[in-house]
Write a protein that holds these residues in place. Structure first.
Motif, mmCIF file in Angstrom:
data_model
loop_
_atom_site.group_PDB
_atom_site.id
_atom_site.type_symbol
_atom_site.label_atom_id
_atom_site.label_comp_id
_atom_site.label_asym_id
_atom_site.label_seq_id
_atom_site.Cartn_x
_atom_site.Cartn_y
_atom_site.Cartn_z
ATOM 1 N N GLY A 45 -20.822 -31.352 -8.566
ATOM 2 C CA GLY A 45 -21.056 -30.514 -7.397
ATOM 3 C C GLY A 45 -20.113 -29.336 -7.290
ATOM 4 O O GLY A 45 -20.511 -28.177 -7.444
ATOM 5 N N ASN A 46 -18.830 -29.598 -7.034
ATOM 6 C CA ASN A 46 -17.861 -28.526 -6.785
ATOM 7 C C ASN A 46 -17.621 -27.650 -8.014
ATOM 8 O O ASN A 46 -17.722 -26.425 -7.947
ATOM 9 C CB ASN A 46 -16.532 -29.118 -6.300
ATOM 10 N N LEU A 47 -17.295 -28.273 -9.124
ATOM 11 C CA LEU A 47 -17.035 -27.497 -10.344
ATOM 12 C C LEU A 47 -18.318 -26.843 -10.847
ATOM 13 O O LEU A 47 -18.314 -25.679 -11.277
ATOM 14 C CB LEU A 47 -16.435 -28.401 -11.424
ATOM 15 N N GLY A 48 -19.436 -27.588 -10.776
ATOM 16 C CA GLY A 48 -20.711 -27.038 -11.213
ATOM 17 C C GLY A 48 -21.095 -25.790 -10.438
ATOM 18 O O GLY A 48 -21.606 -24.817 -11.015
ATOM 19 N N PHE A 49 -20.843 -25.790 -9.134
ATOM 20 C CA PHE A 49 -21.158 -24.628 -8.301
ATOM 21 C C PHE A 49 -20.385 -23.396 -8.768
ATOM 22 O O PHE A 49 -20.941 -22.303 -8.896
ATOM 23 C CB PHE A 49 -20.840 -24.946 -6.843
ATOM 24 N N GLN A 50 -19.096 -23.575 -9.036
ATOM 25 C CA GLN A 50 -18.263 -22.456 -9.488
ATOM 26 C C GLN A 50 -18.708 -21.944 -10.857
ATOM 27 O O GLN A 50 -18.742 -20.737 -11.103
ATOM 28 C CB GLN A 50 -16.788 -22.886 -9.540
ATOM 29 N N VAL A 51 -19.041 -22.862 -11.744
ATOM 30 C CA VAL A 51 -19.499 -22.468 -13.089
ATOM 31 C C VAL A 51 -20.811 -21.686 -12.987
ATOM 32 O O VAL A 51 -20.994 -20.654 -13.641
ATOM 33 C CB VAL A 51 -19.676 -23.708 -13.990
ATOM 34 N N ALA A 52 -21.734 -22.171 -12.148
ATOM 35 C CA ALA A 52 -23.029 -21.496 -11.992
ATOM 36 C C ALA A 52 -22.848 -20.085 -11.445
ATOM 37 O O ALA A 52 -23.530 -19.147 -11.887
ATOM 38 C CB ALA A 52 -23.937 -22.315 -11.072
ATOM 39 N N ALA A 59 -26.855 -14.788 -5.681
ATOM 40 C CA ALA A 59 -28.238 -14.725 -5.201
ATOM 41 C C ALA A 59 -29.120 -15.824 -5.776
ATOM 42 O O ALA A 59 -30.113 -16.203 -5.159
ATOM 43 C CB ALA A 59 -28.841 -13.361 -5.513
ATOM 44 N N ILE A 60 -28.793 -16.312 -6.967
ATOM 45 C CA ILE A 60 -29.591 -17.383 -7.573
ATOM 46 C C ILE A 60 -28.930 -18.746 -7.363
ATOM 47 O O ILE A 60 -29.608 -19.739 -7.082
ATOM 48 C CB ILE A 60 -29.790 -17.129 -9.088
ATOM 49 N N THR A 61 -27.605 -18.798 -7.468
ATOM 50 C CA THR A 61 -26.892 -20.079 -7.368
ATOM 51 C C THR A 61 -27.089 -20.749 -6.015
ATOM 52 O O THR A 61 -27.444 -21.934 -5.943
ATOM 53 C CB THR A 61 -25.389 -19.883 -7.626
#
Length: 266
Positions: A45-52, A59-61
């Motif tokens: 969740g947290n790390l994945g959000f930053q990577v995305a 606008a997409i993330t």
């Protein structure tokens, strides 16, 4: 810094509970499941959000993450918790999804974004970002179901959150410090540390609030209300940072209000 204030608050609440003779962990058998869930939330969740964000931008993330939070929470809540989803809630989900897309688009209209290198796009960076954003949203959605399931019957909120926050502070903290290195950490100014700590305090308030909300109402309702933070951020951007009020922003805010109004309150 995001997780540290939650660790402090949860520790104080656990100490208070212990002093009053309360049981901190009525069932230790659930701890391995809780730890795995914490890993999923912190890294997925947290790390994945930053990577995305680094691959596909705001606008997409944001729409992808929040859409899959809502969808994963609705499906898993129905499968494992017996939560019912009314036609009004389905309508609310659709309206909130459109609202999130509009607000995310509006957020990029005034932002200065670097030009995308065509070679980077060709390597599959965009598809990687989309995949990671989907994983991030599903990770948050899964954890909403876990917190509601465990929090209603098995563990007090503070006992759950000490596991979640310690996992973030120790594991992600160690990873972040290793990636940055001592030299770059020393370059961070006092003001930046203060701002991160303040954000962490608000994160602790939000984490405790949403965990208690999950004990009272179903996962889909919590996720829909939580998605209204996009509209709140848009209003804050206009009032606090004097950002222009664009048409997509206005429509997004209005749809957020309509979506929450349409949600089944039962």
């Amino acid at each position: 810094m995001k997780a540290l204030p939650t660790v402090v608050v949860a520790t104080c609440l656990l100490a208070r509970r212990a002093s009053q003779g309360g049981v901190l962990f009525p069932s230790t058998r659930i701890l391995p499941v809780l730890f795995i869930s914490a890993l999923v939330m912190q890294f997925g969740g947290n790390l994945g959000f930053q990577v995305a964000l680094g691959h596909i931008g705001l606008a997409i993330t944001v729409p992808l993450v929040f859409t899959f939070i809502i969808c994963a929470g609705a499906v898993l809540g129905r499968m494992f918790l017996g939560d019912t989803i009314s036609p009004r809630t389905y309508l609310s989900m659709a309206i909130m999804t459109v609202s999130i897309i509009l607000l995310s688009w509006a957020a990029t209209l005034n932002a200065s974004t670097p030009k995308v290198n065509a070679a980077t796009v060709a390597t599959g960076s965009i598809w990687l970002g989309i995949f990671v954003a989907v994983v991030s949203g599903m990770s948050y959605g899964i954890n909403g179901v876990v917190i509601r399931s465990i929090g209603r019957k098995t563990l007090p909120i503070e006992s759950m959150l000490i596991v979640y926050s310690l996992t973030g502070a120790i594991l992600l903290g160690t990873l972040g410090a290793t990636m940055l290195g001592t030299e770059r950490l020393l370059e961070v100014g006092v003001r930046e540390w203060q701002m991160m700590l303040t954000a962490g305090v608000f994160n602790a308030v939000a984490f405790f609030s949403i965990s208690h909300a999950l004990k009272l109402i179903n996962v889909t309702q919590v996720n829909l209300i939580n998605a209204s933070q996009n509209a709140m951020c848009a209003v804050g951007a206009v009032l606090m940072f004097a950002e222009p009020l664009s048409l997509p922003m206005v429509f997004g805010i209005v749809l957020s209000i309509v979506g929450l109004s349409a949600m089944d309150k039962k």
